[in-house]
Design a protein around this motif. Structure first.
Motif, PDB file in Angstrom:
ATOM      1  N   LYS A  25       0.854  -1.270   0.155  1.00 51.16           N
ATOM      2  CA  LYS A  25      -0.054   0.051   0.072  1.00 51.16           C
ATOM      3  C   LYS A  25       0.919   1.300  -0.160  1.00 51.16           C
ATOM      4  N   ILE A  26       0.520   2.328  -0.649  1.00 49.52           N
ATOM      5  CA  ILE A  26       0.963   3.772  -0.575  1.00 49.52           C
ATOM      6  C   ILE A  26       0.033   4.575   0.055  1.00 49.52           C
ATOM      7  N   LEU A  27       0.668   5.238   1.028  1.00 49.61           N
ATOM      8  CA  LEU A  27      -0.300   6.169   1.854  1.00 49.61           C
ATOM      9  C   LEU A  27      -0.026   7.656   1.252  1.00 49.61           C
ATOM     10  N   ILE A  28      -1.020   8.109   0.761  1.00 53.81           N
ATOM     11  CA  ILE A  28      -0.881   9.706  -0.086  1.00 53.81           C
ATOM     12  C   ILE A  28      -1.729  10.594   0.801  1.00 53.81           C
ATOM     13  N   ALA A  29      -0.873  11.554   1.616  1.00 56.39           N
ATOM     14  CA  ALA A  29      -1.900  12.642   2.226  1.00 56.39           C
ATOM     15  C   ALA A  29      -1.962  13.825   1.382  1.00 56.39           C
ATOM     16  N   THR A  30      -2.932  14.617   1.582  1.00 64.65           N
ATOM     17  CA  THR A  30      -3.242  15.704   0.904  1.00 64.65           C
ATOM     18  C   THR A  30      -3.964  16.630   1.820  1.00 64.65           C
ATOM     19  N   ASP A  31      -3.787  17.811   1.234  1.00 61.40           N
ATOM     20  CA  ASP A  31      -4.632  19.090   2.000  1.00 61.40           C
ATOM     21  C   ASP A  31      -5.051  19.981   0.901  1.00 61.40           C
ATOM     22  N   PHE A  32      -4.933  19.271  -0.329  1.00 62.47           N
ATOM     23  CA  PHE A  32      -5.875  19.904  -1.671  1.00 62.47           C
ATOM     24  C   PHE A  32      -4.986  21.395  -2.047  1.00 62.47           C
ATOM     25  N   PHE A  33      -3.794  21.522  -1.578  1.00 58.23           N
ATOM     26  CA  PHE A  33      -3.420  22.649  -2.313  1.00 58.23           C
ATOM     27  C   PHE A  33      -2.679  22.335  -3.373  1.00 58.23           C
ATOM     28  N   ALA A  34      -2.034  23.064  -4.350  1.00 59.45           N
ATOM     29  CA  ALA A  34      -1.626  22.810  -5.522  1.00 59.45           C
ATOM     30  C   ALA A  34      -0.230  21.909  -5.410  1.00 59.45           C
ATOM     31  N   ASP A  35       0.525  22.230  -4.506  1.00 61.42           N
ATOM     32  CA  ASP A  35       1.716  21.350  -4.470  1.00 61.42           C
ATOM     33  C   ASP A  35       1.345  19.909  -4.129  1.00 61.42           C
TER      34      ASP A  35
ATOM     35  N   ALA B 218       0.253  -1.264  -6.583  1.00 54.87           N
ATOM     36  CA  ALA B 218       0.160  -1.097  -5.132  1.00 54.87           C
ATOM     37  C   ALA B 218      -1.299  -0.560  -4.987  1.00 54.87           C
ATOM     38  N   ASN B 219      -1.833  -0.641  -3.650  1.00 53.68           N
ATOM     39  CA  ASN B 219      -3.224  -0.126  -3.417  1.00 53.68           C
ATOM     40  C   ASN B 219      -2.876   1.231  -2.731  1.00 53.68           C
ATOM     41  N   VAL B 220      -3.920   2.137  -3.053  1.00 54.75           N
ATOM     42  CA  VAL B 220      -3.629   3.774  -2.427  1.00 54.75           C
ATOM     43  C   VAL B 220      -4.493   3.722  -1.242  1.00 54.75           C
ATOM     44  N   ILE B 221      -4.123   4.343  -0.211  1.00 57.56           N
ATOM     45  CA  ILE B 221      -4.863   5.048   0.737  1.00 57.56           C
ATOM     46  C   ILE B 221      -4.824   6.616   0.650  1.00 57.56           C
ATOM     47  N   LEU B 222      -5.718   7.206   0.406  1.00 60.58           N
ATOM     48  CA  LEU B 222      -5.600   8.509   0.328  1.00 60.58           C
ATOM     49  C   LEU B 222      -6.359   9.202   1.665  1.00 60.58           C
ATOM     50  N   CYS B 223      -5.355  10.027   2.179  1.00 59.98           N
ATOM     51  CA  CYS B 223      -5.658  10.552   3.402  1.00 59.98           C
ATOM     52  C   CYS B 223      -5.743  12.075   3.319  1.00 59.98           C
ATOM     53  N   THR B 224      -6.956  12.542   3.740  1.00 59.40           N
ATOM     54  CA  THR B 224      -7.188  13.974   3.474  1.00 59.40           C
ATOM     55  C   THR B 224      -6.595  14.843   5.020  1.00 59.40           C
ATOM     56  N   VAL B 225      -6.076  15.822   4.796  1.00 55.58           N
ATOM     57  CA  VAL B 225      -5.242  16.440   5.962  1.00 55.58           C
ATOM     58  C   VAL B 225      -5.931  17.643   6.133  1.00 55.58           C
TER      59      VAL B 225
END
Length: 69
Positions: free
Chosen positions: A6-16, A33-40
């Motif tokens: 799994k790959i954990l991807i954290a985002t705050d939805f800003f451009a970067d 790989a599976n993706v886990i999307l984490c909203t920060v």
């Protein structure tokens, strides 16, 4: 990586962060790989008693909708 990784991807939805999500997703596809999307969400806690901060109810609904989108 194997397909059960799994790959954990954290985002705050800003451009970067959006660029990082795109890169992470592309990497996960290549590695199968599976993706886990984490909203920060950043909550301002400048007060010594952070638990005393009142979070507006409509803000939570907006954040949930943005996360789903």
């Amino acid at each position: 990586m194997k397909s059960h990784e799994k790959i954990l991807i954290a985002t705050d939805f800003f451009a970067d962060a959006t660029h990082a999500v795109d890169y992470g997703y592309s990497l996960a596809k290549q590695l199968r790989a599976n993706v886990i999307l984490c909203t920060v969400v950043t909550v301002s806690a400048e007060l010594p008693q952070a638990d005393g901060i009142v979070w507006p109810m409509d803000e939570s609904d907006i954040l949930r909708k943005d996360s789903s989108d």
